[in-house]
Design a protein around this motif. Sequence first.
Motif, PDB file in Angstrom:
ATOM      1  N   ALA A  69     -57.038 102.872 137.066  1.00  0.00           N
ATOM      2  CA  ALA A  69     -55.772 103.611 137.203  1.00  0.00           C
ATOM      3  C   ALA A  69     -55.305 104.090 135.839  1.00  0.00           C
ATOM      4  O   ALA A  69     -54.836 105.223 135.688  1.00  0.00           O
ATOM      5  CB  ALA A  69     -54.724 102.714 137.854  1.00  0.00           C
ATOM      6  N   LEU A  70     -55.451 103.209 134.859  1.00  0.00           N
ATOM      7  CA  LEU A  70     -54.986 103.553 133.512  1.00  0.00           C
ATOM      8  C   LEU A  70     -55.794 104.716 132.934  1.00  0.00           C
ATOM      9  O   LEU A  70     -55.270 105.584 132.236  1.00  0.00           O
ATOM     10  CB  LEU A  70     -55.141 102.315 132.623  1.00  0.00           C
ATOM     11  CG  LEU A  70     -54.102 102.070 131.560  1.00  0.00           C
ATOM     12  CD1 LEU A  70     -52.707 102.011 132.146  1.00  0.00           C
ATOM     13  CD2 LEU A  70     -54.413 100.756 130.835  1.00  0.00           C
ATOM     14  N   GLU A  89     -45.927 104.834 126.250  1.00  0.00           N
ATOM     15  CA  GLU A  89     -46.193 104.402 127.630  1.00  0.00           C
ATOM     16  C   GLU A  89     -46.376 102.896 127.695  1.00  0.00           C
ATOM     17  O   GLU A  89     -45.892 102.233 128.612  1.00  0.00           O
ATOM     18  CB  GLU A  89     -47.428 105.123 128.176  1.00  0.00           C
ATOM     19  CG  GLU A  89     -47.153 106.576 128.528  1.00  0.00           C
ATOM     20  CD  GLU A  89     -48.406 107.443 128.538  1.00  0.00           C
ATOM     21  OE1 GLU A  89     -48.288 108.621 128.905  1.00  0.00           O
ATOM     22  OE2 GLU A  89     -49.488 106.955 128.148  1.00  0.00           O
ATOM     23  N   GLU A 106     -46.374 109.792 130.448  1.00  0.00           N
ATOM     24  CA  GLU A 106     -46.636 109.898 131.878  1.00  0.00           C
ATOM     25  C   GLU A 106     -46.010 108.697 132.600  1.00  0.00           C
ATOM     26  O   GLU A 106     -46.384 107.547 132.344  1.00  0.00           O
ATOM     27  CB  GLU A 106     -48.140 109.939 132.135  1.00  0.00           C
ATOM     28  CG  GLU A 106     -48.815 111.183 131.575  1.00  0.00           C
ATOM     29  CD  GLU A 106     -50.308 111.164 131.826  1.00  0.00           C
ATOM     30  OE1 GLU A 106     -50.719 111.154 132.994  1.00  0.00           O
ATOM     31  OE2 GLU A 106     -51.064 111.150 130.833  1.00  0.00           O
ATOM     32  N   LEU A 153     -48.300 106.170 134.351  1.00  0.00           N
ATOM     33  CA  LEU A 153     -48.928 105.156 133.492  1.00  0.00           C
ATOM     34  C   LEU A 153     -47.919 104.071 133.111  1.00  0.00           C
ATOM     35  O   LEU A 153     -48.257 102.886 133.043  1.00  0.00           O
ATOM     36  CB  LEU A 153     -49.487 105.829 132.238  1.00  0.00           C
ATOM     37  CG  LEU A 153     -50.697 106.748 132.476  1.00  0.00           C
ATOM     38  CD1 LEU A 153     -51.116 107.409 131.176  1.00  0.00           C
ATOM     39  CD2 LEU A 153     -51.861 105.965 133.068  1.00  0.00           C
ATOM     40  N   TRP A 157     -45.503 103.051 134.916  1.00  0.00           N
ATOM     41  CA  TRP A 157     -45.339 102.191 136.095  1.00  0.00           C
ATOM     42  C   TRP A 157     -46.537 101.244 136.261  1.00  0.00           C
ATOM     43  O   TRP A 157     -46.371 100.068 136.591  1.00  0.00           O
ATOM     44  CB  TRP A 157     -45.150 103.065 137.331  1.00  0.00           C
ATOM     45  CG  TRP A 157     -44.988 102.288 138.600  1.00  0.00           C
ATOM     46  CD1 TRP A 157     -45.796 102.312 139.693  1.00  0.00           C
ATOM     47  CD2 TRP A 157     -43.931 101.363 138.917  1.00  0.00           C
ATOM     48  NE1 TRP A 157     -45.326 101.460 140.656  1.00  0.00           N
ATOM     49  CE2 TRP A 157     -44.189 100.862 140.217  1.00  0.00           C
ATOM     50  CE3 TRP A 157     -42.822 100.894 138.224  1.00  0.00           C
ATOM     51  CZ2 TRP A 157     -43.360  99.925 140.828  1.00  0.00           C
ATOM     52  CZ3 TRP A 157     -41.999  99.963 138.843  1.00  0.00           C
ATOM     53  CH2 TRP A 157     -42.264  99.496 140.124  1.00  0.00           C
ATOM     54  N   PHE A 165     -57.160  98.140 137.858  1.00  0.00           N
ATOM     55  CA  PHE A 165     -56.075  98.384 136.906  1.00  0.00           C
ATOM     56  C   PHE A 165     -56.513  99.375 135.827  1.00  0.00           C
ATOM     57  O   PHE A 165     -55.833 100.378 135.559  1.00  0.00           O
ATOM     58  CB  PHE A 165     -55.627  97.065 136.270  1.00  0.00           C
ATOM     59  CG  PHE A 165     -54.723  97.258 135.084  1.00  0.00           C
ATOM     60  CD1 PHE A 165     -53.415  97.693 135.251  1.00  0.00           C
ATOM     61  CD2 PHE A 165     -55.172  97.030 133.796  1.00  0.00           C
ATOM     62  CE1 PHE A 165     -52.577  97.894 134.172  1.00  0.00           C
ATOM     63  CE2 PHE A 165     -54.350  97.218 132.707  1.00  0.00           C
ATOM     64  CZ  PHE A 165     -53.044  97.647 132.889  1.00  0.00           C
ATOM     65  N   LYS A 208     -54.308 109.869 122.461  1.00  0.00           N
ATOM     66  CA  LYS A 208     -54.500 109.505 123.860  1.00  0.00           C
ATOM     67  C   LYS A 208     -55.683 110.272 124.460  1.00  0.00           C
ATOM     68  O   LYS A 208     -56.534 109.688 125.142  1.00  0.00           O
ATOM     69  CB  LYS A 208     -53.205 109.820 124.611  1.00  0.00           C
ATOM     70  CG  LYS A 208     -53.176 109.382 126.043  1.00  0.00           C
ATOM     71  CD  LYS A 208     -51.776 109.617 126.581  1.00  0.00           C
ATOM     72  CE  LYS A 208     -51.762 109.689 128.077  1.00  0.00           C
ATOM     73  NZ  LYS A 208     -50.431 109.995 128.588  1.00  0.00           N
ATOM     74  N   VAL A 235     -53.850 105.612 126.756  1.00  0.00           N
ATOM     75  CA  VAL A 235     -52.404 105.566 127.002  1.00  0.00           C
ATOM     76  C   VAL A 235     -51.719 105.652 125.645  1.00  0.00           C
ATOM     77  O   VAL A 235     -52.288 105.262 124.629  1.00  0.00           O
ATOM     78  CB  VAL A 235     -51.961 104.264 127.717  1.00  0.00           C
ATOM     79  CG1 VAL A 235     -52.395 104.269 129.154  1.00  0.00           C
ATOM     80  CG2 VAL A 235     -52.490 103.038 126.999  1.00  0.00           C
ATOM     81  N   SER A 236     -50.486 106.148 125.672  1.00  0.00           N
ATOM     82  CA  SER A 236     -49.769 106.274 124.401  1.00  0.00           C
ATOM     83  C   SER A 236     -48.985 105.000 124.120  1.00  0.00           C
ATOM     84  O   SER A 236     -48.747 104.183 125.013  1.00  0.00           O
ATOM     85  CB  SER A 236     -48.825 107.466 124.458  1.00  0.00           C
ATOM     86  OG  SER A 236     -47.816 107.230 125.406  1.00  0.00           O
ATOM     87  N   ILE A 278     -48.429 100.064 133.905  1.00  0.00           N
ATOM     88  CA  ILE A 278     -48.303  99.012 132.883  1.00  0.00           C
ATOM     89  C   ILE A 278     -47.141  98.080 133.222  1.00  0.00           C
ATOM     90  O   ILE A 278     -47.226  96.867 133.024  1.00  0.00           O
ATOM     91  CB  ILE A 278     -48.130  99.657 131.492  1.00  0.00           C
ATOM     92  CG1 ILE A 278     -49.416 100.392 131.116  1.00  0.00           C
ATOM     93  CG2 ILE A 278     -47.805  98.601 130.442  1.00  0.00           C
ATOM     94  CD1 ILE A 278     -49.270 101.301 129.917  1.00  0.00           C
ATOM     95  N   ARG A 304     -58.902 108.973 123.051  1.00  0.00           N
ATOM     96  CA  ARG A 304     -59.330 107.687 123.649  1.00  0.00           C
ATOM     97  C   ARG A 304     -59.895 107.884 125.055  1.00  0.00           C
ATOM     98  O   ARG A 304     -60.645 107.052 125.534  1.00  0.00           O
ATOM     99  CB  ARG A 304     -58.155 106.706 123.667  1.00  0.00           C
ATOM    100  CG  ARG A 304     -57.812 106.156 122.300  1.00  0.00           C
ATOM    101  CD  ARG A 304     -56.855 104.986 122.384  1.00  0.00           C
ATOM    102  NE  ARG A 304     -55.525 105.396 122.800  1.00  0.00           N
ATOM    103  CZ  ARG A 304     -54.590 105.874 121.983  1.00  0.00           C
ATOM    104  NH1 ARG A 304     -54.853 106.013 120.698  1.00  0.00           N
ATOM    105  NH2 ARG A 304     -53.410 106.226 122.440  1.00  0.00           N
TER     106      ARG A 304
END
Lengths: 275, 789
Positions: free
Chosen positions: B602-603, A101, A2, A5, A7, B599, B573, A97-98, A9, B576
Motif C-alpha cells: 500500500a505504501l 507523510e 498524499e 499514505l 492514513w 502494508f 519520494k 513516502v515523504s 501510516i 525512492r
Amino acid sequence: MELKLVWIIARRELRESLRNKWLWLFAIGFAVLALALSQAGLATAGYSGLGGFGRTAASLINVILLFAPLIGLSVGSNVLAADRERGTLLYLMAQPVSKSEIFWGKSLGAAMAVACALALGFGLAALGLASSRDGHADVYLMLVGFTLLLAFASLAIGFVIGARARKGATAMGMALLVWLVLVFGGDLGLLGVTVALRPSPDVLVAGLFANPLQVFKLGAIYGLRATLDTLGVAGQYAMYRFGAALPWVLAGLLVAWSVGGFGLAFAMFNRRGDA
Amino acid sequence: MSTAARVRLIARFGMVAGMALCLLLTLCQPLTASPVQNRLIVSPSGPYMTVQDALAQAHDGDVIEVRAGAYHGPVVIDKAVTLEGIGWPSLDNGEKGTVVRLTKSGAVVRGFEIMGSGVEPDQDHAGITLAAAHTTAENNRLHDVLFGIFVAEAPDAVVRGNDVSSKPEYDMGRKGDGIRLWYSPRAIIENNVIHDTRDVVIWYSNGVQVIGNTIERGRYAIHFMFCNDALVAHNRILDNSVGIYTMYSDRVVMNDNLIRGQRGPSGYALGFKDTKDVEITGNVLVDNRAGIFLDNTPYADGFARVQDNVMAFNDVGVTLLTDSKGGQFKGNSFWENTEQVSIQGGGQGGANQWQGNYWSDYNGFDTNGDGVGDLPYTSERVFENLVDRVPSLRVLLYSPAVQAIEFAASSFPVIRPLPKLTDAAPLVQPAILPDYAVASPGNGLGMGLAALVLLTITALCGILILPPASKKSNIAMNMPQKPLHVADGGVVTESIKGKPDRKVMLLVSNASKRYGKADVLRDVSFQACAGEALALWGPNGAGKTTLVKSILGLVDYRGEIIVAGCDVRRNGKQARRMIGYVPQEVNYNDWSVQATMHFYAALKKANPAQITPLLERMGLTQHARKAVPALSGGLKQRLALAIALLGDPPILLLDEPMANLDTQVRAEYRALLSGLRRDGKTILFASHRLEEIEMLADRVLMLEQGVLKAELTPEALRITAAGQVKMTLWVPEKQRAQAVTWLSDAGSPAHMNGRGTVVAHMPADQKARVLRGLSGHGIEVTDFEIDTE
C-alpha cells in the motif's frame, strides 16, 4: 502530501501505539480509577445523590490531570524516538513516502491511540454512572472533549521530545520530567509566586493559561459548573474577562498547544539531517 | 276527631312550628354570618364581563368568582372580598403598574394567572401588592411581572401556594424580587414556588414564617434584615447566587431546609451577619460555595447553635470570620466539603465549640463501638491554611500539586500548620439524610448513550488496528525475468566496458557529507547503468552506509545524486519509488508476513497481486501467515527483499544484507540476488565479503574514510584486498618440526601451537604455493583452515 499514505501510516502507528505497554498501563489505571470514582459515592448511603455527578466529575478532573498528560507524553515521546532507535523509522523513510507523510501519519495514529485509550476509560466510567442512574451526558462529554484536547496537547509536547531524542529510554525519561514539571512544578511555582507576590487576578490567569493542565482544569470546571467562581477571584476574573467565550478561549488554548507542539516537532523532525 | 280534623291540626301545628323556626333562624343569623355572602360571577359571557364591574358591585364578604378567560388589570381590591379564579383566568396589565392591589384587610386573591406588570423598579410594579393587614394571595401564577408579590405594611399577610417568576428578558439585577416584604410582622410565606426572580426580600418584619417554599435560580433566595423571631423551615433553596442571608436579626430559627447549588460570588447557603440567638438545625446544605457563613454571629452575649445539619460537597462547609465566636457546632455531618471549615483571615476556630460532629476526612477509629471516635478530629491542612490567608490561591483547587503538598505535610509534620479546630468527640457515622434531601434518581439514559458512543470509538480503533486483509490472490503474476523498463525522463546513456549503450540509473556526483567536523563522504562520484551490479567495498566507517542513506535521501548531503532521472534532493519520494532497499537488519512489527507485505505494498502503491508470486519466489509462501518476529534472520532478510521488490523498482540498494546470515543462508540469499541481477535489476550493494562481490558485482567501488579510492573489477579487488592469512595445518606429529622449519625457510613464519597443529602466516595469494611446497617435501597435510588476518 498524499492523505492516503498518511492514513496508511496512521493505522500502522495506531496499532503500534496500542501495543505500547505504557499506554495500556496508564489507560487501565485511568479506567479503573474513573470507574471506581463513578461508583464511590454509592458506598455512602444517601450521600451519593447529593454530591453525585458533580463530585464524581470533579474527582475525575484530578485523575485526568495526572493521567491524560502522562498518556500523551509517554506515547508521543516514544513514537519517533523508539522507532529511530529500532531502525524502523529509517526503513519507513526509505520507502517512497515523504517525511511529512510519515510525521503526520504517526501523529494521527498516536492521537487515535490516545483517544482510544481515553474513550475506553471514559466509556467504562460512563457505564458506571449510567448503571447508578447518575450523570449528565452533555457535561460528561464536554469533560471528555477537554480531556482529549489536553491529551493531544501532551502528545504534541511528547512529539517534540521524541523528535529530538535518539533513544526511547531517553525520550521516556524526558517525558516524565516534563510531566512532573507540568503537573507539579508549574503549580508549585504558581503557588509560591502567589504567596510571595500576591499577583493581580489578570496575572494569575495569565500564569494559568501558560500551563495546558491548568487550561484543561479551567475548561473542565467550567463545563461542570458553567462558572469558575469556585476557583475564587482568578476564576471570577476569567469569567468577567472572557464571558461566554471562555470555554472557547480555553479550548482554543489547548488546540494552540497541540498545533504549536506538533508544528515544532515537525520542524525539528524535518530539519533533522538524519533519520 | 275525624281524620280530616287531625290533618288540619297537624298542618296548623307544622305551620306555627315552621314560622317559629324561621323566626328563630332570623334572630340567630347575625350571630353566625354577617353580612350575607354573595357570589358574583365574572365570565366572558357575563353576568359581569370585567372584574372591575363585579368589584364595584361587591360588598365585604362577597366572593367574586372569575371564570376562565382573559381579563385586564389593574384590579384594586378595596373591599374584604375574595377574588377567586376558576379555570385559571388571566389578568394582564399590559406592562403598566401593578396588576392586582389588595388594600382592604381580609381581601383575598387566588387562582389567577397574573402577568404584564409595569417595569419601573422604583415604583414597585408588581403582580400582586398586599397593602393591608390580613390580606392573602394564594395559588396564583405570576409571570412576566417585574416584582412578584409585594407585601407592604401588611401585618399578618399570607402568601401561599403561588408560582412566581419575573420578566425573562431581564438579567438578574434588572429583574424584580419574587417576594418583597416590608414592615409586615407575622406574615406567612408558605408553599410558594419562586423561580427566576431576583431576591426574596424580608425586611423590618418580626415574627415572619417562611415555610415549605421552593426558591430557584434567583440572586438572594431570601434576604432577611431586621427581622426578629423569624422561622424558616422546610424550604427548598436551589441554584441561587446566595441562599438565606440574615442581617441584624435576633432569635432566628432555621430548620430542615434543603439548600443546594448556591454558586454566586459568595455562594453562602446560610449566611449570618450581626445576628444572635440563632438555631440552625437539621438543614441539608449541599454543593454550595459555602455551607454556613458567620460574620460576627453570634454577637454580644447571644448564641448560635448549629446542630444536626449536613454540609456536603460544598467548597467550604463552614466559613467563619475571625470575629465570629461562641458558635456551637454539634452533631453536624461535614461530608466531603473541599474545605471543611475556613477561618477567613487565618487563625484558629477555638473560639467556637466543635463537639460530636461527623467529619468525612476523619482518620481515627472507634474501638468500643459507641459511635464516637477514640481520637480527636483536627483540621490542619496546609493548603487550606494557605487559602485562608491568600484566598486567590483557591485557583489551584483540584490541582495534583495541592494533594502533593498535603501528602508532604502528612509525611513531614514539621510543615503541618497549627490545627484550625479540634473536635474531641467526632462521630464515626454521618447523619441519615431526611427524605426531602435525597435526590430523585435519574434514568441514566444519557450516560448510557455517552458510554455507548465512547466504547464505540474504542471498538472502531480496535477495528482499525486489525492487520490489512490477507487477500488470497490467485492471480498468477510472475516476476519479470527480463531487464526492466526504466523511466526515460532525464536518463543518461553511456557505453560501459564494451557493453551496449545502457541508461544510467544512478548518478552520484561529488557527494559529500559531514557529521560535525568529520567528513564521512568526500566528493564521491560514480554511476551505475541499467542492469549493472556495483559493490561498495570498504572497512567499517568507510562511508558505505552514509552513501546508501544519501542515495535514499535520508540524510542531507552536498553534491548531486540522480536516481532514474530523479534528483534525490528535490524529489526524494519519487527517487525512492525507483529503489528497493534492503538494510542489514530490519525490525518489523508483529504482523504476519502477508500483512506486512500488504502494508508496504500500500505504501509503495504496488499491485497487491505481486505479493503471492514474490513470496513464492523468496521461498516465504509457507511462512506467509507467520508473525514476522517468529521468522529466522534469513527469512526476515528474504522478506526485506520481497518488500524491496514490491512495485518492481529498477534499482536495488542493499546495505550489507547478508552480514548477519550464516553460511548456508548466505549462499541461498546470494542465489536470489544473482537471479535478480539476471532479471536486469541495477544493484548497488555494500559488502565485506569477497565471495559475494565476485559472484554479484560487475564493478567494485572501494571506499576508504569517505573517499572513493578506486573503482575495480572483482578480480582486481581480490588481489588488492587479499592481505595476510593465517593457515592452520594438521600434520602428523613426527613431521611437525620439519614442517615448521620448511615453512619458515620458505618465508612463511610458522610455529606449533599447543593443540598439535602448525600455524603459518603468509600472503593470501601464497596459500596454494605453500601447500604444494609441503607436499613436494613429503610432508603430509591431513587438513587445514584459513583465517584472514
